[in-house]
Scaffold this motif. Structure first.
Motif, PDB file in Angstrom:
ATOM      1  N   ILE A  12      45.366  46.360  34.446  1.00  0.00           N
ATOM      2  CA  ILE A  12      45.205  44.980  33.962  1.00  0.00           C
ATOM      3  C   ILE A  12      46.558  44.261  33.978  1.00  0.00           C
ATOM      4  O   ILE A  12      47.374  44.737  33.394  1.00  0.00           O
ATOM      5  N   CYS A  15      47.965  40.393  29.771  1.00  0.00           N
ATOM      6  CA  CYS A  15      47.161  40.618  28.729  1.00  0.00           C
ATOM      7  C   CYS A  15      46.950  39.552  27.623  1.00  0.00           C
ATOM      8  O   CYS A  15      47.078  39.810  26.328  1.00  0.00           O
ATOM      9  N   ALA A  19      42.028  39.104  29.041  1.00  0.00           N
ATOM     10  CA  ALA A  19      42.341  40.334  29.370  1.00  0.00           C
ATOM     11  C   ALA A  19      41.334  41.389  28.708  1.00  0.00           C
ATOM     12  O   ALA A  19      40.537  42.305  29.266  1.00  0.00           O
ATOM     13  N   HIS A  22      37.751  42.009  30.390  1.00  0.00           N
ATOM     14  CA  HIS A  22      37.970  42.643  31.481  1.00  0.00           C
ATOM     15  C   HIS A  22      37.998  44.193  31.067  1.00  0.00           C
ATOM     16  O   HIS A  22      37.357  45.179  31.695  1.00  0.00           O
ATOM     17  N   ALA A  23      38.887  44.489  30.336  1.00  0.00           N
ATOM     18  CA  ALA A  23      39.193  45.767  29.709  1.00  0.00           C
ATOM     19  C   ALA A  23      37.702  46.440  29.046  1.00  0.00           C
ATOM     20  O   ALA A  23      37.557  47.488  29.332  1.00  0.00           O
ATOM     21  N   ALA A  37      48.531  48.627  31.469  1.00  0.00           N
ATOM     22  CA  ALA A  37      48.366  47.277  30.938  1.00  0.00           C
ATOM     23  C   ALA A  37      49.744  46.782  31.216  1.00  0.00           C
ATOM     24  O   ALA A  37      50.882  47.231  30.977  1.00  0.00           O
ATOM     25  N   ASP A  39      52.132  42.763  31.184  1.00  0.00           N
ATOM     26  CA  ASP A  39      52.177  41.504  30.587  1.00  0.00           C
ATOM     27  C   ASP A  39      53.938  41.097  30.532  1.00  0.00           C
ATOM     28  O   ASP A  39      54.608  42.060  30.178  1.00  0.00           O
ATOM     29  N   LEU A  48      46.870  45.270  23.879  1.00  0.00           N
ATOM     30  CA  LEU A  48      45.905  45.571  24.554  1.00  0.00           C
ATOM     31  C   LEU A  48      45.854  47.045  24.872  1.00  0.00           C
ATOM     32  O   LEU A  48      44.661  47.743  24.976  1.00  0.00           O
ATOM     33  N   SER A  74      43.297  43.809  37.957  1.00  0.00           N
ATOM     34  CA  SER A  74      42.461  42.567  37.353  1.00  0.00           C
ATOM     35  C   SER A  74      43.728  41.843  37.144  1.00  0.00           C
ATOM     36  O   SER A  74      44.536  42.148  36.520  1.00  0.00           O
ATOM     37  N   CYS A  76      44.842  38.436  35.550  1.00  0.00           N
ATOM     38  CA  CYS A  76      44.282  37.702  34.468  1.00  0.00           C
ATOM     39  C   CYS A  76      45.715  36.859  33.985  1.00  0.00           C
ATOM     40  O   CYS A  76      45.841  36.632  32.496  1.00  0.00           O
ATOM     41  N   THR A  77      46.587  36.460  34.565  1.00  0.00           N
ATOM     42  CA  THR A  77      47.728  35.844  34.434  1.00  0.00           C
ATOM     43  C   THR A  77      47.554  34.368  34.629  1.00  0.00           C
ATOM     44  O   THR A  77      46.455  34.040  34.677  1.00  0.00           O
ATOM     45  N   GLU A  99      41.051  36.487  38.364  1.00  0.00           N
ATOM     46  CA  GLU A  99      40.521  35.430  37.431  1.00  0.00           C
ATOM     47  C   GLU A  99      40.382  34.154  38.179  1.00  0.00           C
ATOM     48  O   GLU A  99      41.140  33.715  39.110  1.00  0.00           O
TER      49      GLU A  99
END
Length: 355
Positions: A12, A15, A19, A22-23, A37, A39, A48, A74, A76-77, A99
Motif C-alpha cells: 500500500i 497511508c 489506506a 484497502h488494508a 506500507a 508513505d 498502518l 494500491s 492511495c497518495t 484510488e
C-alpha cells in the motif's frame, strides 16, 4: 480435486485516510498478504503497518517496486503523484489499483493509460467503489432495459462539509498543482462517475465554480455546478459543495417518460411509474438493495460498503487473467469530465467530452 489459490503479496503506497479501507479489504481475502506500507511520512506508514500486521515499511515507493516478491500495489497518495507511481509500478511488472482521482491532469492520465497499454498482461484498475453498490447497479439496469422509458433528465447533488482544518491537514489539499481542484475532483467525483455510468455517458458540460467560504484556506473551488448533455440525448446537472452544514448528503433525481426515481444517501426517496405494478416492483427492488447488510469496514461510513467488493474483483482479475470490472481506461472518464467542468468555467462555454 482441490485447487490451490496462488498467494499474492500486496503493498500500500500512501497511508492516509483511505489506506485502512484497502488494508482491511485485502486482509479479508484468502491467500492475500500485506507485505509493504509506504508513505512519505514514516510515522503514517508505521501506524498502518502496526494496525494491519504489515512487516515492511518505507518512505520511498521505489523500494516496494524493487521487491521481486511483490505482486501488486494500491496507490492511495495525493492525486498529482498517481501518474508517476502507477507508471513506475506497471513498468516494474506490478498490478495496480489506483484510488480516485486517477490523475489530476490530462497529461498524467495519458501517461498512465499508455503504461497500461504497454503491459496488457497486468491488471490496472481505478477505484470507484460505488459502481459495485447494488442500488446503483439496479438503477443502471432500469435505464438500460427501458423501464423508465425515454430518459429525460438525470441530476445529482453532493452536499458535504469540509472545514478549514480539513484542508490545512495536508498541504496538497485545495491546491490546483497537487489536488487538481477540490470538491469536484475529490468528493463529488464518485457521484459524477455514477451519473456518467448509469446513464450511458456524458458527452458535454457547461459549468461554473466558486470559492465561497474557504477563500482564506484554499485556492480551488468549494462549490460547483454543471449542466450536462448525455449520449442518449437526455439533459441533466451536477451540483456540489463542501461548504454545506450537512456532513454528507448525496442524492440522485432521474426522470424518464415512463417513470421517475429519487434517491438520497443510498436510499429510495420515491419511485413513481406509469403503472402501479412497475412502481411496486421497482420500489421493492430498490428497498431490497438498500437493506443489504453493509458490514463493517475500516474506512469512514460514507465511503460505503463496497471497497471490499472492488478489491476482491481486483484480486480475482489478477488470478483469473482477466480485465477488472473498472479498468483504468474507464476510471479516467470521470477525471476527463471534471477537467472539462473546470475548463468550461474558465472558457465560458460548453466543452465536449469524448464526443
Amino acid at each position: 480435486m482441490s485447487h490451490t489459490i496462488p498467494d499474492l503479496n500486496i503493498g500500500i503506497i500512501g497511508c492516509g485516510v483511505i489506506a485502512p479501507s484497502h488494508a482491511d479489504a485485502y486482509r479479508r481475502l484468502p491467500g492475500v498478504h500485506l507485505t509493504w506500507a509506504c508513505d512519505l511520512v514514516e510515522s503514517k506508514a508505521r501506524a498502518l503497518a502496526s494496525r494491519f500486521g504489515i512487516t515492511r515499511v518505507s518512505t520511498d515507493y521505489r523500494h516496494l517496486l524493487d521487491d521481486p516478491h511483490l505482486h501488486a500495489v494500491s496507490i492511495c497518495t495525493d492525486h498529482a503523484s498517481h501518474a508517476e507511481i502507477a507508471v513506475a509500478a506497471l513498468d516494474a511488472g506490478k498490478h495496480v489499483l489506483c484510488e480516485k482521482a486517477l490523475a489530476s491532469t490530462k497529461e498524467g492520465l495519458d501517461q498512465m493509460i499508455a503504461a497500461g497499454d504497454r503491459h496488457p498482461d497486468l491488471v490496472f484498475a481505478g477505484v470507484f467503489q460505488h459502481r459495485f453498490d447494488r442500488m446503483y447497479q439496479f438503477v443502471k439496469r432500469l435505464i438500460e432495459d427501458g423501464t423508465l422509458g425515454t430518459l429525460l433528465v438525470a441530476s445529482c447533488k453532493v452536499l458535504c462539509l469540509r472545514t478549514d482544518d480539513y484542508y490545512r491537514a495536508d498541504r496538497w489539499r485545495g491546491t490546483w498543482e497537487r489536488e487538481g481542484g477540490s470538491v469536484m475532483i475529490n468528493q463529488a467525483i464518485h457521484f459524477l462517475d455514477l451519473l456518467h455510468w448509469i446513464t450511458g455517458g456524458i458527452i458535454a458540460v457547461g459549468a461554473a465554480f466558486a470559492n465561497l467560504t474557504h477563500g482564506a484556506t484554499i485556492e480551488t473551488e468549494d462549490t460547483a455546478v454543471a449542466a450536462v448533455r448525455f449520449r442518449n440525448g437526455a439533459l441533466g446537472s451536477m451540483t456540489a459543495t463542501s461548504s454545506s452544514h450537512l456532513h454528507w448528503d448525496p442524492s440522485f433525481f432521474i426522470y424518464g417518460s415512463a417513470g421517475s426515481l429519487e434517491l438520497r444517501n443510498g436510499k429510495l426517496l420515491r419511485a413513481s411509474f406509469a403503472d402501479e405494478e412497475t412502481t411496486r416492483r421497482v420500489t421493492d427492488g430498490l428497498q431490497s438493495c438498500a437493506q443489504e447488510p453493509a458490514g463493517r469496514t475500516a474506512g469512514k461510513d460514507y465511503y460505503g460498503p463496497s471497497h471490499p467488493t472492488q478489491i476482491a474483483d481486483f484480486i480475482a482479475a489478477i488470478r483469473e487473467h482477466r480485465p477488472p470490472f473498472i479498468p483504468a481506461r474507464a476510471a479516467r472518464e470521470a477525471v476527463d469530465l471534471v477537467l472539462a467542468i473546470y475548463r468550461s468555467h474558465r472558457e465560458g462555454r460548453w466543452i465536449p467530452v469524448n464526443p
